[in-house]
Design an enzyme around this catalytic site. Structure first.
Site, PDB file in Angstrom:
ATOM      1  N   LYS A  57       4.125  13.483  15.816  1.00  0.00           N
ATOM      2  CA  LYS A  57       2.687  13.616  16.079  1.00  0.00           C
ATOM      3  C   LYS A  57       2.373  13.110  17.498  1.00  0.00           C
ATOM      4  O   LYS A  57       2.960  12.147  17.970  1.00  0.00           O
ATOM      5  CB  LYS A  57       1.875  12.839  15.031  1.00  0.00           C
ATOM      6  CG  LYS A  57       1.769  13.586  13.709  1.00  0.00           C
ATOM      7  CD  LYS A  57       1.185  12.726  12.621  1.00  0.00           C
ATOM      8  CE  LYS A  57      -0.271  12.972  12.361  1.00  0.00           C
ATOM      9  NZ  LYS A  57      -0.764  12.178  11.200  1.00  0.00           N
TER      10      LYS A  57
ATOM     11  N   GLN B 190     -11.810   9.430   9.913  1.00  0.00           N
ATOM     12  CA  GLN B 190     -11.495   8.340  10.838  1.00  0.00           C
ATOM     13  C   GLN B 190     -12.487   8.285  11.992  1.00  0.00           C
ATOM     14  O   GLN B 190     -12.860   7.198  12.439  1.00  0.00           O
ATOM     15  CB  GLN B 190     -10.057   8.499  11.344  1.00  0.00           C
ATOM     16  CG  GLN B 190      -9.487   7.248  11.964  1.00  0.00           C
ATOM     17  CD  GLN B 190      -9.893   5.968  11.270  1.00  0.00           C
ATOM     18  OE1 GLN B 190     -10.513   5.082  11.873  1.00  0.00           O
ATOM     19  NE2 GLN B 190      -9.606   5.812   9.998  1.00  0.00           N
TER      20      GLN B 190
ATOM     21  N   ARG C 167     -10.071  -0.495   8.093  1.00  0.00           N
ATOM     22  CA  ARG C 167      -9.226  -1.354   8.942  1.00  0.00           C
ATOM     23  C   ARG C 167      -8.716  -0.609  10.172  1.00  0.00           C
ATOM     24  O   ARG C 167      -8.409  -1.196  11.200  1.00  0.00           O
ATOM     25  CB  ARG C 167      -8.118  -2.028   8.134  1.00  0.00           C
ATOM     26  CG  ARG C 167      -7.070  -1.166   7.428  1.00  0.00           C
ATOM     27  CD  ARG C 167      -6.142  -0.475   8.363  1.00  0.00           C
ATOM     28  NE  ARG C 167      -4.830  -0.257   7.802  1.00  0.00           N
ATOM     29  CZ  ARG C 167      -3.985   0.652   8.257  1.00  0.00           C
ATOM     30  NH1 ARG C 167      -4.329   1.486   9.223  1.00  0.00           N
ATOM     31  NH2 ARG C 167      -2.797   0.759   7.718  1.00  0.00           N
TER      32      ARG C 167
ATOM     33  N   ASP D 118       0.637   8.987  13.801  1.00  0.00           N
ATOM     34  CA  ASP D 118       1.152   7.889  12.973  1.00  0.00           C
ATOM     35  C   ASP D 118       2.339   8.361  12.135  1.00  0.00           C
ATOM     36  O   ASP D 118       2.598   7.824  11.063  1.00  0.00           O
ATOM     37  CB  ASP D 118       0.033   7.301  12.096  1.00  0.00           C
ATOM     38  CG  ASP D 118      -0.529   8.331  11.138  1.00  0.00           C
ATOM     39  OD1 ASP D 118      -0.170   9.527  11.254  1.00  0.00           O
ATOM     40  OD2 ASP D 118      -1.314   7.958  10.250  1.00  0.00           O
TER      41      ASP D 118
ATOM     42  N   LYS E  13       0.855  -1.192   0.000  1.00  0.00           N
ATOM     43  CA  LYS E  13       0.000   0.000   0.000  1.00  0.00           C
ATOM     44  C   LYS E  13       0.887   1.237   0.000  1.00  0.00           C
ATOM     45  O   LYS E  13       1.911   1.275   0.669  1.00  0.00           O
ATOM     46  CB  LYS E  13      -0.902   0.011   1.237  1.00  0.00           C
ATOM     47  CG  LYS E  13      -1.915   1.153   1.228  1.00  0.00           C
ATOM     48  CD  LYS E  13      -2.857   1.111   2.413  1.00  0.00           C
ATOM     49  CE  LYS E  13      -2.262   1.723   3.635  1.00  0.00           C
ATOM     50  NZ  LYS E  13      -3.194   1.874   4.750  1.00  0.00           N
TER      51      LYS E  13
ATOM     52  N   ASP F 107     -14.146  18.613  17.961  1.00  0.00           N
ATOM     53  CA  ASP F 107     -13.190  18.910  16.902  1.00  0.00           C
ATOM     54  C   ASP F 107     -12.796  20.382  17.051  1.00  0.00           C
ATOM     55  O   ASP F 107     -13.600  21.211  17.480  1.00  0.00           O
ATOM     56  CB  ASP F 107     -13.803  18.669  15.508  1.00  0.00           C
ATOM     57  CG  ASP F 107     -12.744  18.580  14.402  1.00  0.00           C
ATOM     58  OD1 ASP F 107     -12.460  17.466  13.943  1.00  0.00           O
ATOM     59  OD2 ASP F 107     -12.205  19.645  14.006  1.00  0.00           O
TER      60      ASP F 107
ATOM     61  N   GLY G   3      -4.529   9.040  15.885  1.00  0.00           N
ATOM     62  CA  GLY G   3      -4.050  10.105  14.987  1.00  0.00           C
ATOM     63  C   GLY G   3      -2.544  10.144  14.824  1.00  0.00           C
ATOM     64  O   GLY G   3      -2.040  10.459  13.742  1.00  0.00           O
TER      65      GLY G   3
ATOM     66  N   SER H  29      -2.140   2.902  18.126  1.00  0.00           N
ATOM     67  CA  SER H  29      -2.304   2.331  16.784  1.00  0.00           C
ATOM     68  C   SER H  29      -1.456   3.085  15.773  1.00  0.00           C
ATOM     69  O   SER H  29      -1.494   4.316  15.723  1.00  0.00           O
ATOM     70  CB  SER H  29      -3.794   2.445  16.404  1.00  0.00           C
ATOM     71  OG  SER H  29      -3.960   2.340  15.019  1.00  0.00           O
TER      72      SER H  29
HETATM   73  N1  NAD Z   1      -3.265   4.711  13.243  1.00  0.00           N
HETATM   74  C1  NAD Z   1      -3.627   4.468  12.005  1.00  0.00           C
HETATM   75  O1  NAD Z   1      -3.578   3.339  11.512  1.00  0.00           O
HETATM   76  C2  NAD Z   1      -4.176   5.590  11.166  1.00  0.00           C
HETATM   77  C3  NAD Z   1      -4.878   5.301   9.999  1.00  0.00           C
HETATM   78  C4  NAD Z   1      -5.490   6.341   9.286  1.00  0.00           C
HETATM   79  C5  NAD Z   1      -5.331   7.644   9.745  1.00  0.00           C
HETATM   80  N2  NAD Z   1      -4.573   7.898  10.870  1.00  0.00           N
HETATM   81  C6  NAD Z   1      -4.376   9.265  11.326  1.00  0.00           C
HETATM   82  O2  NAD Z   1      -5.608   9.704  11.874  1.00  0.00           O
HETATM   83  C7  NAD Z   1      -5.706  11.131  11.765  1.00  0.00           C
HETATM   84  C8  NAD Z   1      -7.096  11.512  11.254  1.00  0.00           C
HETATM   85  O3  NAD Z   1      -7.276  11.024   9.947  1.00  0.00           O
HETATM   86  P1  NAD Z   1      -8.595  11.463   9.117  1.00  0.00           P
HETATM   87  O4  NAD Z   1      -8.589  10.680   7.870  1.00  0.00           O
HETATM   88  O5  NAD Z   1      -9.784  11.404  10.027  1.00  0.00           O
HETATM   89  O6  NAD Z   1      -8.227  12.988   8.840  1.00  0.00           O
HETATM   90  P2  NAD Z   1      -9.265  14.187   8.625  1.00  0.00           P
HETATM   91  O7  NAD Z   1      -8.462  15.303   8.075  1.00  0.00           O
HETATM   92  O8  NAD Z   1     -10.454  13.695   7.897  1.00  0.00           O
HETATM   93  O9  NAD Z   1      -9.753  14.548  10.122  1.00  0.00           O
HETATM   94  C9  NAD Z   1      -8.921  15.114  11.096  1.00  0.00           C
HETATM   95  C10 NAD Z   1      -9.801  15.969  12.007  1.00  0.00           C
HETATM   96  O10 NAD Z   1      -9.009  16.357  13.147  1.00  0.00           O
HETATM   97  C11 NAD Z   1      -9.361  17.700  13.453  1.00  0.00           C
HETATM   98  N3  NAD Z   1      -8.291  18.299  14.256  1.00  0.00           N
HETATM   99  C12 NAD Z   1      -7.046  18.657  13.863  1.00  0.00           C
HETATM  100  N4  NAD Z   1      -6.360  19.145  14.917  1.00  0.00           N
HETATM  101  C13 NAD Z   1      -7.193  19.091  16.001  1.00  0.00           C
HETATM  102  C14 NAD Z   1      -7.060  19.440  17.366  1.00  0.00           C
HETATM  103  N5  NAD Z   1      -5.940  19.957  17.855  1.00  0.00           N
HETATM  104  N6  NAD Z   1      -8.129  19.221  18.184  1.00  0.00           N
HETATM  105  C15 NAD Z   1      -9.273  18.693  17.711  1.00  0.00           C
HETATM  106  N7  NAD Z   1      -9.456  18.362  16.417  1.00  0.00           N
HETATM  107  C16 NAD Z   1      -8.430  18.550  15.578  1.00  0.00           C
HETATM  108  C17 NAD Z   1      -9.552  18.363  12.098  1.00  0.00           C
HETATM  109  O11 NAD Z   1     -10.291  19.567  12.189  1.00  0.00           O
HETATM  110  C18 NAD Z   1     -10.275  17.256  11.325  1.00  0.00           C
HETATM  111  O12 NAD Z   1     -11.685  17.368  11.439  1.00  0.00           O
HETATM  112  C19 NAD Z   1      -4.553  11.552  10.865  1.00  0.00           C
HETATM  113  O13 NAD Z   1      -3.509  12.102  11.684  1.00  0.00           O
HETATM  114  C20 NAD Z   1      -4.073  10.275  10.241  1.00  0.00           C
HETATM  115  O14 NAD Z   1      -2.720  10.315   9.895  1.00  0.00           O
HETATM  116  C21 NAD Z   1      -4.013   6.896  11.572  1.00  0.00           C
END
Ligand code: NAD
Length: 328
Positions: free
Chosen positions: A228, A134, A106, A224, A62, A156, A222, A295
């Site tokens: 971060k 997410q 997933r 990852d 991926k 948020d 978040g 995660s």
């Molecule tokens: N662990 C994993 O396997 C995995 C998998 C996918 C995504 N992620 C991570 O998850 C996170 C979210 O992904 P997504 O697809 O939902 O992104 P997204 O951009 O759709 O959503 C992120 C949300 O977080 C909010 N946000 C940002 N900073 C904030 C703060 N300080 N306080 C409150 N809210 C805040 C934003 O306004 C947004 O609505 C990303 O950092 C991504 O890298 C991790």
């Protein structure tokens, strides 16, 4: 992606993700840690995630990015992925598919499974910090695991984001969630909630140690990538910390910042989620402990979810056949 949305059901993804953790716990997978490219001037990165499960004869790679300015600047998602399913017998590609929805599903499922083993069985409340793509998957997977919830609170940094999530989920989950509200302070989505999920793009702690009390379970999603972080380090010191993979977690998961500062080490990790699913170590053992799942996302979660989609697409006649590789 629309086909994948029709084909993948969260209950099936939960099952394959639990199997992914089991196979990792049994050490029956080849899965080098994610490789990163950092596009610093674009505030983004790109990861490459290969895997091979010999017993199931499954392999995939991926490619996934995280660009936090995408939604505002380019009208694109923060995260986008492409997945290539590989035939291990020849190395030839079997399918090229969207990996974005697979990643969403997933990752939600990983929290569903972690919460099954680590949260209190009587958990009835959920706090979501972050209301993006997410967050929707986290809600779906945790609801699938616990069937009904009494109290779900969403915070948020953009109030419209939490309000949108609440508006679209209220009707959908009317029968299964008694109270679903957007809150304007992260504390209100954390204090007293049985399960807390952090799923933002933040690089600074949002969740404070003083808001956390005995018995809570936290899924840290978040963080990852290096740098971060979503929760205060003191919480990691109080909690039973479970990672999906030590190499990835120490480099890019919720523990990466304290690890790089020398204030968190591998000895502070209780187990991998694979160890717990296999039964090498118990999950939650008392109602009082604070449990935390860090995660980072495993490539084997992707390959098993992709195989689920591939088989369903063939069965339903979806997707397009095309010639990519020619025989000699
Ligand atoms: N662990 C994993 O396997 C995995 C998998 C996918 C995504 N992620 C991570 O998850 C996170 C979210 O992904 P997504 O697809 O939902 O992104 P997204 O951009 O759709 O959503 C992120 C949300 O977080 C909010 N946000 C940002 N900073 C904030 C703060 N300080 N306080 C409150 N809210 C805040 C934003 O306004 C947004 O609505 C990303 O950092 C991504 O890298 C991790």
């Amino acid at each position: 992606m629309d086909d994948l949305k029709r084909l993948l059901e969260m209950k099936d993804v939960l099952a394959v993700v639990e199997n992914a953790f089991r196979l990792a716990g049994l050490k029956k997978v080849q899965m080098p840690p994610k490789m990163y490219l950092f596009f610093e001037k674009y505030n983004g990165d790109l990861r490459c995630m290969p895997s091979y499960i010999e017993d199931l004869d499954l392999s995939a790679v991926k490619i996934v990015n995280v660009h936090m300015n995408n939604p505002k600047k380019h009208d694109l998602r923060t995260i986008m992925a492409t997945l290539v399913l590989i035939d291990p017998a020849t190395g030839a590609p079997l399918a090229i598919m969207d990996g974005t929805h697979i990643t969403d599903m997933r990752t939600g499922a990983a929290s569903g499974i972690a919460s099954k083993y680590l949260a209190r069985k009587d958990s009835r409340s959920l706090g979501l910090i972050g209301a993006g793509f997410q967050a929707r998957m986290q809600l779906l997977a945790i609801l699938q695991t616990f069937e009904k919830l009494d109290d779900v609170r969403v915070y948020d940094i953009l109030p419209a984001a939490s309000e949108n999530l609440v508006a679209e989920s209220t009707e959908r989950y009317r029968e299964r969630i008694r109270s679903l509200t957007a809150v304007d302070n992260p504390k209100d989505a954390v204090e007293g909630m049985d399960i807390v999920v952090t799923c933002t793009t933040s690089r600074k702690p949002i969740v404070k140690n003083s808001w956390i009390s005995p018995g809570q379970h936290i899924n840290c999603i978040g963080a990852d990538a290096p740098g971060k972080q979503e929760i205060e380090v003191e919480i990691l010191k109080r909690a039973k910390v479970v990672v999906d993979n030590w190499a990835q977690a120490s480099h890019s998961g919720e523990i990466n910042v304290p690890f790089s500062q020398g204030i968190f080490s591998e000895d502070d990790v209780y187990a991998t989620i694979g160890d717990i699913v296999v039964g090498n170590k118990p999950g939650r053992v008392s109602d009082d402990e604070i449990t935390l799942f860090c995660s980072t996302g495993l490539a084997i979660q992707d390959v098993l979810t992709a195989k689920l989609a591939f088989d369903a697409a063939r069965k339903n006649g979806l997707g397009k056949e095309f010639e990519l590789i020619q025989s000699i």
